[in-house]
Scaffold this active site. Structure first.
Site, short mmCIF file in Angstrom:
data_model
loop_
_atom_site.label_atom_id
_atom_site.label_comp_id
_atom_site.label_asym_id
_atom_site.label_seq_id
_atom_site.Cartn_x
_atom_site.Cartn_y
_atom_site.Cartn_z
CB SER A 8 -6.51 1.23 -1.08
OG SER A 8 -7.29 0.54 -0.14
CE LYS A 32 -4.20 -1.72 1.19
NZ LYS A 32 -5.49 -1.04 1.30
CB SER A 75 -6.60 -3.09 -2.36
OG SER A 75 -6.38 -1.83 -1.77
#
Length: 500
Positions: free
Chosen positions: A186, A189, A244
């Site tokens: 993640s 991101k 997340s």
């Protein structure tokens, strides 16, 4: 659900860290037991959008697998022992173990690797040399000088790849396999946010359609977005950064023209940032064949994103309120969410890091644990990225990141840089050459840039310049160079204190 991987192949582990139930108005007894189990976690952060009264909850796209070959299936027994050693009552431990809750990442982290399993992979003999020749050389790269603190050894820094750098100047103080292409989880991101965040105003509303949430991988971390309910862009970004939430990412991607279009834009933006180790397949970082990045590139994404004040706000938010379902009276309740960045929010076994101000964490089966953080001490701002520690201990990526930050603050000005974080293509060709001629040009550029900013007469001039039309491209190029070197961190950094 259209899955990128089956549950056996991959599981996003940024899920269920504080609570394992859906939030509801009548769950007080469960909240109390959860609060007793994880006492001390919530005191580390304060809600920015009201009083934090509920247990933060993350939803999961699929229930915990009972398949013994699933990634987390073997974690329960060991987690029960760890929970008991941390002082939790045996009756509580037994109840949680029987319910399968101890298989969650809060107490588990990533399951320990089988000692009889395959040997850890080795970095390529040759890697990218963007930012300097040494950054493309396998192994630890550091230029110790007399009086400089000693870098922690391999028994302490076990990550496959890491890098610590000055966030403003871009000087790399030390690194290990900085350009090794690995699964990012993640932390990708950050690139998603840097690409999409400027496109929508905070107060814009979006009603979620079923198609918006299609295509998420099994076991994805979710903030709890519901179909046919409306959310502001501000809400969605809180879901991305704090929890997340892959559901928030997919919703924003739908607003941005769809997942495929967003992935294309992210790849283009990575190229613009000189992040050439990165290949984007999913916008949320979920494991997918061919999806890779590097500690170097993740640091570039963080450094670029931190120039945006909204990015800085979201990544530094420790806790907030998130809109929930509608009640019988038609009004929507809200529930508390807490940032899964443990150097920001803390955990039962780790304190918030003094001066931390973001940025993003991640954990998947293929990536292990990944983390990029930024912290300030005095006038010094450091970036650190850690990818896949060999130690599969709880919060290990944060522990190693904290060790690197401690060393970096002590070593700043006492070690020779081993490379640099380059600027975008519009400013920088990505080479690592730093001969005398180049250095001279750099100093001249610094002086010209500072003069331009001084003439503007306002700190906001650098941000305003980013919106100039093509008629002022020359000035934009000069100011953009300065922006990549000078930006403020949130005020909370100056007031944050570690938990006692």
């Amino acid at each position: 659900m259209n899955q990128l991987h089956t549950p056996k192949a991959s599981r996003n582990q940024d899920t269920g860290r504080e609570s394992f139930i859906r939030p509801s108005m009548g769950s007080g007894s469960i909240r109390r037991s959860a609060g007793a189990l994880f006492r001390g976690v919530l005191s580390a952060s304060r809600a920015k959008a009201g009083t934090f009264t509920d247990v933060p909850t993350t939803f999961s796209a699929s229930t915990a697998s009972t398949d013994p070959t699933a990634p987390n299936a073997s974690a329960t027994t060991g987690n029960a022992g760890r929970a008991a050693r941390h002082g939790f009552p045996l009756r509580t431990v037994a109840a949680l173990a029987s319910s399968g809750l101890l298989a969650t990442p809060l107490l588990a982290g990533t399951a320990h690797a089988d000692p009889k399993g395959p040997k850890a992979p080795k970095p390529p003999a040759k890697m990218s040399q963007i930012g300097g020749d040494r950054l493309g050389t396998p192994g630890v790269q550091v230029s110790q000088t007399p009086g400089a603190p000693k870098l922690p050894g391999p028994d302490i820094l076990t990550a496959r790849s890491w890098i610590v750098s000055d966030a403003e100047s871009g000087k790399v103080l030390a690194a290990k396999n900085a350009h090794w292409q690995l699964a990012p989880a993640s932390t990708l991101k950050m690139l998603f946010a840097d690409t999409v965040l400027p496109k929508f105003p905070k107060d814009q509303k979006h009603t979620v359609k079923p198609a918006d949430l299609a295509g998420m991988g099994a076991g994805s971390s979710l903030v709890g977005i519901r179909e046919n309910l409306s959310y502001s862009v501000h809400d969605l970004w809180l879901g991305v950064f704090l929890r997340s939430g892959n559901d928030a990412v997919h919703t924003l991607s739908a607003m941005n023209g769809g997942t495929a279009a967003t992935v294309t834009q992210m790849q283009r933006h990575a190229k613009e940032l000189n992040a050439r180790d990165t290949h984007v397949v999913t916008p949320d970082g979920y494991d997918a064949p061919g999806q890779v990045s590097s500690a170097y590139d993740l640091s570039l994404f963080a450094r670029s994103g931190l120039q945006n004040p909204d990015f800085r706000e979201y990544c530094s938010t420790a806790s907030a309120q998130f809109p929930g379902d509608k009640g019988k009276d038609g009004k929507r309740a809200s529930f508390g969410i807490q940032n899964t960045n443990r150097l920001l929010s803390g955990d039962y076994d780790i304190k918030p890091y003094p001066g931390i101000a973001g940025v993003k964490n991640g954990s998947t089966t293929n990536a292990g644990s990944t983390f990029t953080g930024v912290a300030q001490r005095g006038d010094r701002k450091l970036l650190v990225t850690v990818m896949n520690p060999e130690k599969k201990e709880h919060n290990e990526a944060y522990r190693e990141a904290a060790k690197l930050l401690d060393w970096g603050f002590a070593a700043a000005g006492k070690v020779e840089p081993v490379g640099r974080l380059v600027g975008p293509l519009s400013e920088d060709d990505g080479s690592g050459a730093e001969n005398a001629k180049d250095k001279g040009k750099g100093k001249d550029a610094d002086r010209s840039t500072q003069a331009a900013l001084d003439g503007a007469g306002a700190k906001s001039g650098a941000w305003t310049a980013l919106g100039l039309t093509t008629g002022a491209l020359a000035l934009l190029g000069v100011v953009a160079f300065a922006v990549h070197r000078r930006w403020p961190l949130p005020e909370l950094v100056r007031g944050r204190r570690p938990r006692k």
